[in-house]
Every structure is written in structure tokens, then in C-alpha cells.
Scaffold this motif. Structure first.
Motif, short mmCIF file in Angstrom:
data_model
loop_
_atom_site.label_atom_id
_atom_site.label_comp_id
_atom_site.label_asym_id
_atom_site.label_seq_id
_atom_site.Cartn_x
_atom_site.Cartn_y
_atom_site.Cartn_z
N ALA A 44 -6.01 -49.62 6.19
CA ALA A 44 -5.07 -48.51 6.37
C ALA A 44 -4.32 -48.71 7.68
O ALA A 44 -4.90 -48.60 8.75
N TYR A 69 -2.52 -50.44 3.08
CA TYR A 69 -1.59 -49.31 3.18
C TYR A 69 -0.75 -49.43 4.44
O TYR A 69 -1.29 -49.54 5.54
N LEU A 94 -1.07 -43.89 0.72
CA LEU A 94 -2.49 -44.13 0.91
C LEU A 94 -3.31 -43.69 -0.29
O LEU A 94 -4.17 -44.44 -0.79
#
Length: 388
Positions: A44, A69, A94
Motif C-alpha cells: 500500500a 496500491y 485500495l
């Protein structure tokens, strides 16, 4: 006889099915030692300067990168090219990534402020999370993240470079196991470098690293967290009594929004820690000095140490390596082994949620102390003087 024949034939079918199931399990994520195989790992955010640790990681069998992401599509495109990654790995949403690739775990390489959003997305889905230091920018974020991790029974770990140091673990052993220095009285920890601009961090990293919201502060947070993490480990989770901090802005033309120099004094009932976090060192450093009733330990880098106590003949130099002290030098391997149940997260250990919640408490108190010029007390002090 017919009934026994039917039972025999049924048993053969069941045995055949079990054999087939065991065979395909070998191809679908199970290793020969009985543990499930490669952990399905997502990333992420890629704005953190340390994201190369995972994107450029040499291929191993412990993790499988399944999704990344990053809302900045231009940055995603550039990093896909830089690390020869398929564009299909990248997502700009996400939640969509998590539901599409269904990772077991996620590592977070965005700003510190973004850690909470990552945990909010992962925890209800049962996805384990490891963030880069520190855990959070503020106490409300840390508290909510802790509640989510406990509610949904996920691991929530925090990675520090000093957790990979053999000298860190050797220091802990000398303090805790052999009582080499006796009771800890003073610890002095130095962390930092010349400054983010001076060492040439990329723009995406610099922008949030020098933002008081996205990073929570400057050098105080960026490098003060190391000392808080190490001291909490050495003190085995003992809560401090008070925190006093002084911050300075020696380079306002470069860092106009945040501090670039911080000194933090963390007080305990029987010990004191002095954390010197700086973007003004003449070179990068991560070292610590531990002084006890009977001796001292000075860890000058990841492998070099100087020690002395009342029984040694003066100061002695030691070189410790992973052969002597088998620490993980790859945080992703550590994360994978925790998830697979091969190791347990030590309570108040360097990666642990307990330790890193305390780190945020110390940093929050340090920020308040620096702003007000006053010592911040974290819990009542009970002494013979104030009982009378």
C-alpha cells in the motif's frame, strides 16, 4: 461379503481422494514442512523511500507479491518500469485491490498518516499489516489501529532498521540475560543523518517526510522513534513516567514546517533515556550507549560494540554477526514467518504492537513538551516525598 466389499471400495476412494488432495496442496501454497507456502503480499503506497526493499527484493519463496496500491498513476508507471513489474499489479483503489487479489498480508509504504487508513481497510478483511516506523503520527490513530488489530485478530507490526542489527539483540542479551551491566540507569541513543534534502531523498518522499501532518513532525518523529522503540525493548515494556523534549529548527529555509533537531529525555522510576534525533549529523548514524550499575555497552553500529564492566580488564571491543546472533535481516521474511506460525512476536519486542504503541505515546508527549516548554507526565509519580 458384499457389504464388506462396498466398505473396502469406499475406503479406497477416500484414500485416493486424500492422496489427490495432498498432491494438489503441494502446488497450491503448501511447503514440505507442513506450513502453508508463500504469503500472498500486497503493498500500500510507494512514496516511501524504502519501498525499494520490497519492490527490488530478490525473488524468494516466502512471499508472493500480488498487488500494489498507488493512487499516483504516473508514479506507479515509473516504478513499474524501474523494477520491471507488470502494470497489472498496480491499482489506484485500495479496497478494489484487496478484494481482487485477496492478499493475506500487506506492507505499507506511504506516509505515516496513511497507516491508519491501511489498517482500516485490512483489519475487517483479516489481512495482516506491517508498517514502516513509527506506527502512527498521533495517539488517536494508534489507539484506533490497536483496537482494529485486536478486534479482527490480525498482526500489526512495525519495522525499524535497527531491529535487524545483531548488535541490538546482543545488547538486549547482555542487559537481560547475563546481567552484564546490572540495573539500567542511563541510555543514550543517537539516530539520524545530514537531512532528507542533503542525502537526496526523492520528491515524493520528501514532500510528506517534511509535512507536520503526514509525518507528524520532523526529526523528532523520523528518528526519535528509534530511541523510543529501543528503550521500550530494553526496559521490557515498562511505561515511562515523563517526557521532556526540546526541538530546534536550524535549517528553516529547507525545513520550514517541521523541526530538524530534537533531544528527548524519557524518565523511568529508576532509569533515564536521552534520545538525540537529528537531521544535522555530519553523517548517518544509529548507535546507542547503555549504562548500568556495573558496566556499560556501546553499540556503535549494526555489528560493532564496546563493553566494560567491573570484572573486565578495561574496555573490550566485540564484533557480533548473524552467526552468533541469528536475527532476521529481512523484515519481510520475519513477517512471513510470523504469519505462518514459525515464530512468535515477542511481547514488547521491537516489532510488537505493545512496544510501538508506547513509542507513539512517547513521541506524542515529546511533541507536547517541545511545544509548551514543560515536562509531560505520563502517569503519577509515587515517592516518599509526595506521600507526606
Amino acid at each position: 461379503m458384499n457389504n464388506w466389499n462396498k466398505i473396502y471400495q469406499s475406503s479406497l476412494k477416500i484414500m485416493g481422494f486424500c492422496l489427490w488432495l495432498s498432491l494438489i496442496s503441494g502446488f497450491k501454497g503448501y511447503s514440505q514442512d507442513g506450513h502453508r507456502g508463500a504469503v500472498r503480499l500486497a503493498v500500500a503506497g510507494i512514496t516511501h523511500g524504502h519501498v525499494a526493499w520490497i519492490l527490488g527484493r530478490k525473488e524468494k519463496t516466502d512471499i508472493s507479491l500480488v498487488g500494489i496500491y498507488e493512487p499516483d498513476k504516473d508514479l506507479a508507471r515509473r516504478y513499474a518500469q524501474k523494477y520491471s513489474l507488470s502494470p497489472d499489479l498496480f491499482f489506484s483503489n485500495l479496497g478494489k485491490m484487496l478484494d481482487s487479489v485477496k492478499p493475506e498480508a500487506m506492507v505499507v509504504f506511504g506516509s505515516i498518516y496513511e497507516h491508519m487508513a491501511a489498517v482500516e481497510a485490512c483489519a475487517p478483511r483479516g489481512i495482516h499489516v506491517m508498517v514502516e516506523k513509527p506506527l502512527a503520527t498521533n495517539l488517536p490513530h494508534a489507539e484506533k489501529m490497536r483496537q482494529l488489530a485486536e478486534k479482527y485478530h490480525i498482526y500489526l507490526l512495525t519495522d525499524y532498521e535497527t531491529s535487524w542489527y545483531p548488535s541490538t539483540e546482543k545488547t538486549y542479551q547482555l542487559v537481560s540475560d547475563s546481567n552484564f551491566v546490572g540495573k539500567i540507569r542511563k541510555v543514550v541513543i543517537h539516530d539520524g543523518h545530514q537531512g532528507p534534502m542533503e542525502i537526496g531523498v526523492n520528491k515524493e518522499f520528501f514532500d510528506w517526510l517534511t509535512d507536520p501532518v503526514q509525518n507528524g513532525g520532523g526529526a523528532l518523529v523520523d528518528f526519535g522513534c528509534y530511541g523510543a522503540n529501543l528503550m521500550t525493548y530494553l526496559m521490557k515494556g515498562e511505561e515511562p513516567i515523563s517526557v521532556t523534549a526540546v526541538t530546534r529548527q536550524f535549517k528553516p529555509s529547507i525545513y520550514p514546517k517541521v523541526d530538524d533537531e530534537a533531544t528527548i529525555i524519557v524518565s523511568y522510576p529508576s532509569a533515564q533515556c536521552i534520545i538525540q534525533a537529528s537531521w544535522n549529523w555530519p553523517f548517518g548514524r544509529k548507535d546507542m550507549e547503555v549504562y548500568g550499575e556495573n558496566g556499560y555497552i556501546i553499540a556503535t553500529n549494526n555489528t560493532s560494540m564496546r563493553v566494560r564492566n567491573r570484572k573486565t580488564d578495561g574496555e573490550q571491543s566485540r564484533l557480533v554477526t548473524t552467526r552468533e546472533i541469528p536475527v532476521y535481516q529481512d523484515p519481510f521474511s520475519y513477517f512471513a514467518d510470523v504469519i505462518r506460525g514459525k515464530i512468535e512476536v515477542q511481547k514488547n519486542g521491537l516489532y510488537s504492537l505493545e512496544n510501538n504503541f508506547t513509542v507513539v505515546q512517547i513521541l506524542d508527549a515529546a511533541r507536547r513538551s517541545a511545544a509548551t516548554g514543560k515536562t509531560v507526565f505520563l502517569k503519577p509519580v509515587h515517592t516518599s516525598e509526595n506521600k507526606n
